[in-house]
Design a protein around this motif. Structure first.
Motif, PDB file in Angstrom:
ATOM      1  N   GLU A   6       2.210 -15.883  -7.430  1.00 29.96           N
ATOM      2  CA  GLU A   6       3.312 -15.170  -8.080  1.00 29.96           C
ATOM      3  C   GLU A   6       2.804 -13.932  -8.812  1.00 29.96           C
ATOM      4  OE1 GLU A   6       6.391 -18.845  -9.066  1.00 29.96           O
ATOM      5  OE2 GLU A   6       4.762 -18.358 -10.448  1.00 29.96           O
ATOM      6  N   VAL A   7       1.621 -14.047  -9.388  1.00 29.61           N
ATOM      7  CA  VAL A   7       1.059 -12.919 -10.127  1.00 29.61           C
ATOM      8  C   VAL A   7       0.726 -11.766  -9.195  1.00 29.61           C
ATOM      9  CG1 VAL A   7      -0.906 -12.141 -11.501  1.00 29.61           C
ATOM     10  CG2 VAL A   7       0.172 -14.330 -11.991  1.00 29.61           C
ATOM     11  N   VAL A   8       0.023 -12.061  -8.096  1.00 31.07           N
ATOM     12  CA  VAL A   8      -0.397 -10.977  -7.213  1.00 31.07           C
ATOM     13  C   VAL A   8       0.778 -10.400  -6.435  1.00 31.07           C
ATOM     14  CG1 VAL A   8      -2.734 -11.852  -6.989  1.00 31.07           C
ATOM     15  CG2 VAL A   8      -1.011 -12.545  -5.330  1.00 31.07           C
ATOM     16  N   LEU A   9       1.877 -11.160  -6.325  1.00 26.34           N
ATOM     17  CA  LEU A   9       3.049 -10.641  -5.630  1.00 26.34           C
ATOM     18  C   LEU A   9       4.050 -10.013  -6.597  1.00 26.34           C
ATOM     19  CD1 LEU A   9       3.677 -13.471  -3.001  1.00 26.34           C
ATOM     20  CD2 LEU A   9       2.610 -11.244  -2.651  1.00 26.34           C
ATOM     21  N   ALA A  10       3.660  -9.899  -7.867  1.00 30.04           N
ATOM     22  CA  ALA A  10       4.571  -9.323  -8.852  1.00 30.04           C
ATOM     23  C   ALA A  10       4.831  -7.854  -8.547  1.00 30.04           C
ATOM     24  CB  ALA A  10       3.975  -9.459 -10.247  1.00 30.04           C
ATOM     25  N   ARG A  11       6.005  -7.390  -8.968  1.00 27.57           N
ATOM     26  CA  ARG A  11       6.362  -5.991  -8.740  1.00 27.57           C
ATOM     27  C   ARG A  11       5.567  -5.099  -9.684  1.00 27.57           C
ATOM     28  NH1 ARG A  11      10.574  -4.909  -5.725  1.00 27.57           N
ATOM     29  NH2 ARG A  11      10.832  -2.900  -6.713  1.00 27.57           N
ATOM     30  N   GLY A  12       5.518  -3.829  -9.372  1.00 28.80           N
ATOM     31  CA  GLY A  12       4.812  -2.878 -10.212  1.00 28.80           C
ATOM     32  C   GLY A  12       3.503  -2.473  -9.565  1.00 28.80           C
ATOM     33  N   GLY A  13       3.567  -1.510  -8.642  1.00 28.00           N
ATOM     34  CA  GLY A  13       2.368  -1.089  -7.939  1.00 28.00           C
ATOM     35  C   GLY A  13       1.994  -1.997  -6.790  1.00 28.00           C
ATOM     36  N   ALA A  14       2.724  -3.094  -6.600  1.00 24.86           N
ATOM     37  CA  ALA A  14       2.390  -4.060  -5.561  1.00 24.86           C
ATOM     38  C   ALA A  14       2.935  -3.672  -4.200  1.00 24.86           C
ATOM     39  CB  ALA A  14       2.915  -5.444  -5.950  1.00 24.86           C
ATOM     40  N   ASP A  15       3.701  -2.580  -4.118  1.00 26.26           N
ATOM     41  CA  ASP A  15       4.304  -2.173  -2.849  1.00 26.26           C
ATOM     42  C   ASP A  15       3.497  -1.101  -2.137  1.00 26.26           C
ATOM     43  OD1 ASP A  15       4.690  -0.159  -4.635  1.00 26.26           O
ATOM     44  OD2 ASP A  15       6.856   0.057  -4.296  1.00 26.26           O
ATOM     45  N   GLY A  16       2.270  -0.855  -2.602  1.00 28.50           N
ATOM     46  CA  GLY A  16       1.426   0.130  -1.954  1.00 28.50           C
ATOM     47  C   GLY A  16       1.580   1.539  -2.474  1.00 28.50           C
ATOM     48  N   THR A  17       2.491   1.763  -3.430  1.00 30.78           N
ATOM     49  CA  THR A  17       2.608   3.096  -4.014  1.00 30.78           C
ATOM     50  C   THR A  17       1.370   3.376  -4.859  1.00 30.78           C
ATOM     51  OG1 THR A  17       3.832   2.171  -5.886  1.00 30.78           O
ATOM     52  CG2 THR A  17       5.112   3.045  -4.048  1.00 30.78           C
ATOM     53  N   PRO A  18       0.915   4.629  -4.912  1.00 26.29           N
ATOM     54  CA  PRO A  18      -0.322   4.941  -5.643  1.00 26.29           C
ATOM     55  C   PRO A  18      -0.240   4.561  -7.115  1.00 26.29           C
ATOM     56  CG  PRO A  18       0.286   6.761  -4.213  1.00 26.29           C
ATOM     57  CD  PRO A  18       1.452   5.804  -4.203  1.00 26.29           C
ATOM     58  N   ARG A  19      -1.267   3.884  -7.575  1.00 24.81           N
ATOM     59  CA  ARG A  19      -1.421   3.518  -8.977  1.00 24.81           C
ATOM     60  C   ARG A  19      -2.431   4.468  -9.614  1.00 24.81           C
ATOM     61  NH1 ARG A  19      -3.846  -1.995  -7.111  1.00 24.81           N
ATOM     62  NH2 ARG A  19      -4.873  -0.379  -5.859  1.00 24.81           N
ATOM     63  N   PRO A  20      -2.623   4.402 -10.917  1.00 26.74           N
ATOM     64  CA  PRO A  20      -3.645   5.250 -11.541  1.00 26.74           C
ATOM     65  C   PRO A  20      -5.026   5.081 -10.913  1.00 26.74           C
ATOM     66  CG  PRO A  20      -2.224   4.344 -13.234  1.00 26.74           C
ATOM     67  CD  PRO A  20      -1.796   3.709 -11.940  1.00 26.74           C
ATOM     68  N   VAL A  21      -5.411   3.848 -10.563  1.00 31.46           N
ATOM     69  CA  VAL A  21      -6.735   3.647  -9.989  1.00 31.46           C
ATOM     70  C   VAL A  21      -6.834   4.265  -8.602  1.00 31.46           C
ATOM     71  CG1 VAL A  21      -6.241   1.393  -8.911  1.00 31.46           C
ATOM     72  CG2 VAL A  21      -8.561   1.942  -9.695  1.00 31.46           C
ATOM     73  N   ARG A  68       2.134  -2.846   2.331  1.00 32.34           N
ATOM     74  CA  ARG A  68       3.491  -2.426   2.688  1.00 32.34           C
ATOM     75  C   ARG A  68       3.997  -3.180   3.922  1.00 32.34           C
ATOM     76  NH1 ARG A  68       2.986   4.199   1.982  1.00 32.34           N
ATOM     77  NH2 ARG A  68       2.657   4.164  -0.282  1.00 32.34           N
ATOM     78  N   ARG A  69       3.080  -3.394   4.860  1.00 31.94           N
ATOM     79  CA  ARG A  69       3.480  -4.071   6.101  1.00 31.94           C
ATOM     80  C   ARG A  69       3.722  -5.558   5.869  1.00 31.94           C
ATOM     81  NH1 ARG A  69       5.195  -6.392   9.593  1.00 31.94           N
ATOM     82  NH2 ARG A  69       4.859  -6.262  11.847  1.00 31.94           N
ATOM     83  N   PHE A  70       2.936  -6.148   4.965  1.00 30.99           N
ATOM     84  CA  PHE A  70       3.063  -7.589   4.693  1.00 30.99           C
ATOM     85  C   PHE A  70       3.274  -7.795   3.192  1.00 30.99           C
ATOM     86  CE2 PHE A  70       0.136  -7.039   8.292  1.00 30.99           C
ATOM     87  CZ  PHE A  70       0.854  -7.686   9.295  1.00 30.99           C
ATOM     88  N   PRO A  71       4.434  -7.408   2.684  1.00 28.36           N
ATOM     89  CA  PRO A  71       4.669  -7.479   1.235  1.00 28.36           C
ATOM     90  C   PRO A  71       4.632  -8.887   0.673  1.00 28.36           C
ATOM     91  CG  PRO A  71       6.715  -7.042   2.416  1.00 28.36           C
ATOM     92  CD  PRO A  71       5.616  -6.911   3.411  1.00 28.36           C
ATOM     93  N   GLY A  72       4.836  -9.888   1.504  1.00 31.98           N
ATOM     94  CA  GLY A  72       4.809 -11.261   1.022  1.00 31.98           C
ATOM     95  C   GLY A  72       3.471 -11.945   1.181  1.00 31.98           C
ATOM     96  N   SER A  73       2.462 -11.209   1.620  1.00 25.88           N
ATOM     97  CA  SER A  73       1.149 -11.795   1.862  1.00 25.88           C
ATOM     98  C   SER A  73       0.285 -11.723   0.601  1.00 25.88           C
ATOM     99  CB  SER A  73       0.440 -11.076   3.012  1.00 25.88           C
ATOM    100  OG  SER A  73      -0.922 -11.439   3.076  1.00 25.88           O
ATOM    101  N   ALA A  74      -0.125 -12.890   0.118  1.00 22.17           N
ATOM    102  CA  ALA A  74      -0.999 -12.901  -1.045  1.00 22.17           C
ATOM    103  C   ALA A  74      -2.353 -12.274  -0.714  1.00 22.17           C
ATOM    104  CB  ALA A  74      -1.198 -14.336  -1.536  1.00 22.17           C
ATOM    105  N   LEU A  75      -2.849 -12.479   0.517  1.00 17.07           N
ATOM    106  CA  LEU A  75      -4.130 -11.895   0.904  1.00 17.07           C
ATOM    107  C   LEU A  75      -4.077 -10.376   0.861  1.00 17.07           C
ATOM    108  CD1 LEU A  75      -6.997 -12.120   1.972  1.00 17.07           C
ATOM    109  CD2 LEU A  75      -6.061 -12.275   4.293  1.00 17.07           C
ATOM    110  N   ALA A  76      -2.976  -9.794   1.368  1.00 16.09           N
ATOM    111  CA  ALA A  76      -2.829  -8.338   1.326  1.00 16.09           C
ATOM    112  C   ALA A  76      -2.818  -7.843  -0.111  1.00 16.09           C
ATOM    113  CB  ALA A  76      -1.551  -7.917   2.046  1.00 16.09           C
ATOM    114  N   GLN A  77      -2.181  -8.601  -1.001  1.00 13.47           N
ATOM    115  CA  GLN A  77      -2.156  -8.214  -2.411  1.00 13.47           C
ATOM    116  C   GLN A  77      -3.540  -8.323  -3.043  1.00 13.47           C
ATOM    117  OE1 GLN A  77       0.209  -6.918  -4.283  1.00 13.47           O
ATOM    118  NE2 GLN A  77       1.831  -6.942  -2.744  1.00 13.47           N
ATOM    119  N   TYR A  78      -4.291  -9.365  -2.686  1.00 12.24           N
ATOM    120  CA  TYR A  78      -5.646  -9.493  -3.214  1.00 12.24           C
ATOM    121  C   TYR A  78      -6.476  -8.268  -2.827  1.00 12.24           C
ATOM    122  CZ  TYR A  78      -4.510 -14.501  -3.573  1.00 12.24           C
ATOM    123  OH  TYR A  78      -3.928 -15.704  -3.856  1.00 12.24           O
ATOM    124  N   LEU A  79      -6.384  -7.872  -1.557  1.00  7.59           N
ATOM    125  CA  LEU A  79      -7.148  -6.714  -1.086  1.00  7.59           C
ATOM    126  C   LEU A  79      -6.710  -5.443  -1.800  1.00  7.59           C
ATOM    127  CD1 LEU A  79      -7.185  -7.481   2.753  1.00  7.59           C
ATOM    128  CD2 LEU A  79      -9.068  -7.743   1.127  1.00  7.59           C
TER     129      LEU A  79
END
Length: 318
Positions: A6-21, A68-79
């Motif tokens: 749930e944490v890694v799939l949380a909204r806020g930069g999780a959709d692939g939009t550029p973050r500060p880092v 962006r392609r796999f928004p529900g994938s925890a692995l994609a979010q980890y990466l």
């Protein structure tokens, strides 16, 4: 507490939009490209440098595309969350290709002159006078702690359900690393292992960690001594944990970070002045990020879920 998924799939930069880092990483790659263009005649193996810069952009793009392609994938979010930390080694290895673009030579003579004037001799030789296999093994172990210090707090923050803090932690690490990498170009130094005659006869004696670290250092990029990236990033980790309120973690890790700080000079990899340069980077990063984070928090407005009365009418917050 939210689950890690749930944490890694949380909204806020999780959709692939550029973050500060992400902007920091891409900005650093652009700076390196500009430096290489300006000093192209001093770039060694330029094709390899171009490949390295392109690969850095590709890693960012691939991570963003996957999430962006796999928004529900925890692995994609980890990466997506952790890919910047993987780039620290990758970008570090490329430094040797362009480290001399400004000066055209290494500046160890200047460092040795300053340290001789300040300390009355070469501080690294003092450490050599007390060296023994057991102490060397301890120091090499301390030197090896950098990457666990960089990665484990980010992972722990995710497990604790604190994605925002993990993002801020990773940004601080990347800011410290890119600042030290730029410092290498502005003040290229080989380090005492390459310049002190007494160290030319052989390496330090030790055991497992000694052999492992000294073997790894054979391929270390030349000129990557000042400021010490080990010290800069390790103290950035420590100061971040203190700033985030993890006082117990700060106290537990402080002795290990101090050991790492001393080890860089004991192990002949750095001058003592490199450690002071790394400390300056860490405290500057901590101060800057604390200010930026405070401003970002001030701009963040809490939006209640309940309807809000406006001029006698009811407006829904979205």
């Amino acid at each position: 507490m939210n689950s890690l998924r749930e944490v890694v799939l949380a909204r806020g930069g999780a959709d692939g939009t550029p973050r500060p880092v992400d902007r920091l990483v891409l900005g650093y790659l652009a700076v390196v490209a500009c430096i290489a263009v300006l000093g192209w005649e001093r770039v060694t193996k330029p094709f390899e440098l171009v490949i390295a810069l392109a690969a850095g952009v590709a890693i960012w793009a691939a991570s963003a595309l996957l999430v962006r392609r796999f928004p529900g994938s925890a692995l994609a979010q980890y990466l997506w969350l952790l890919y910047p930390l993987s780039l620290t080694i990758f970008l570090y290895k490329a430094i040797e290709r362009y480290v001399l673009v400004f000066h055209g030579r290494f500046l160890d003579a200047e460092v040795n002159a300053v340290e001789a004037a300040v300390f009355g001799g070469h501080p690294n030789l003092f450490f050599d006078s007390i060296a023994n296999p057991v102490l060397t093994e301890v120091m090499m172990f301390g030197y090896s702690l950098l990457y666990p210090l960089m990665v484990l707090p980010a992972v722990v923050l995710l497990f604790r359900g604190e994605r925002d803090q993990a993002e801020r932690f990773i940004f601080r690490i990347m800011l410290a690393s890119t600042a030290t990498y730029i410092g290498f170009v502005l003040f290229p130094v080989l380090g005492p292992m390459h310049t002190v005659p007494q160290f030319a006869t052989g390496g330090l004696d030790g055991y497992l960690f000694t052999d492992m670290i000294q073997t790894m250092m054979v391929g270390d990029p030349l000129g990557s001594a000042f400021p010490s990236g080990h010290v800069g990033m390790a103290w950035t980790v420590l100061l971040a944990l203190r700033h985030f309120g993890y006082r117990r973690a700060f106290r537990v890790l402080l002795p290990f970070v101090c050991l790492l700080t001393v080890s860089i000079a004991y192990n002949r990899f750095h001058y003592v002045s490199d450690a002071f340069g790394g400390l300056a980077v860490a405290f500057a990063v901590s101060a800057l990020c604390a200010r930026w984070e405070a401003r970002a928090d001030q701009r963040t407005t809490f939006l209640p879920d309940e309807p809000v009365a406006v001029g006698g009418a009811v407006a829904e917050r979205h």
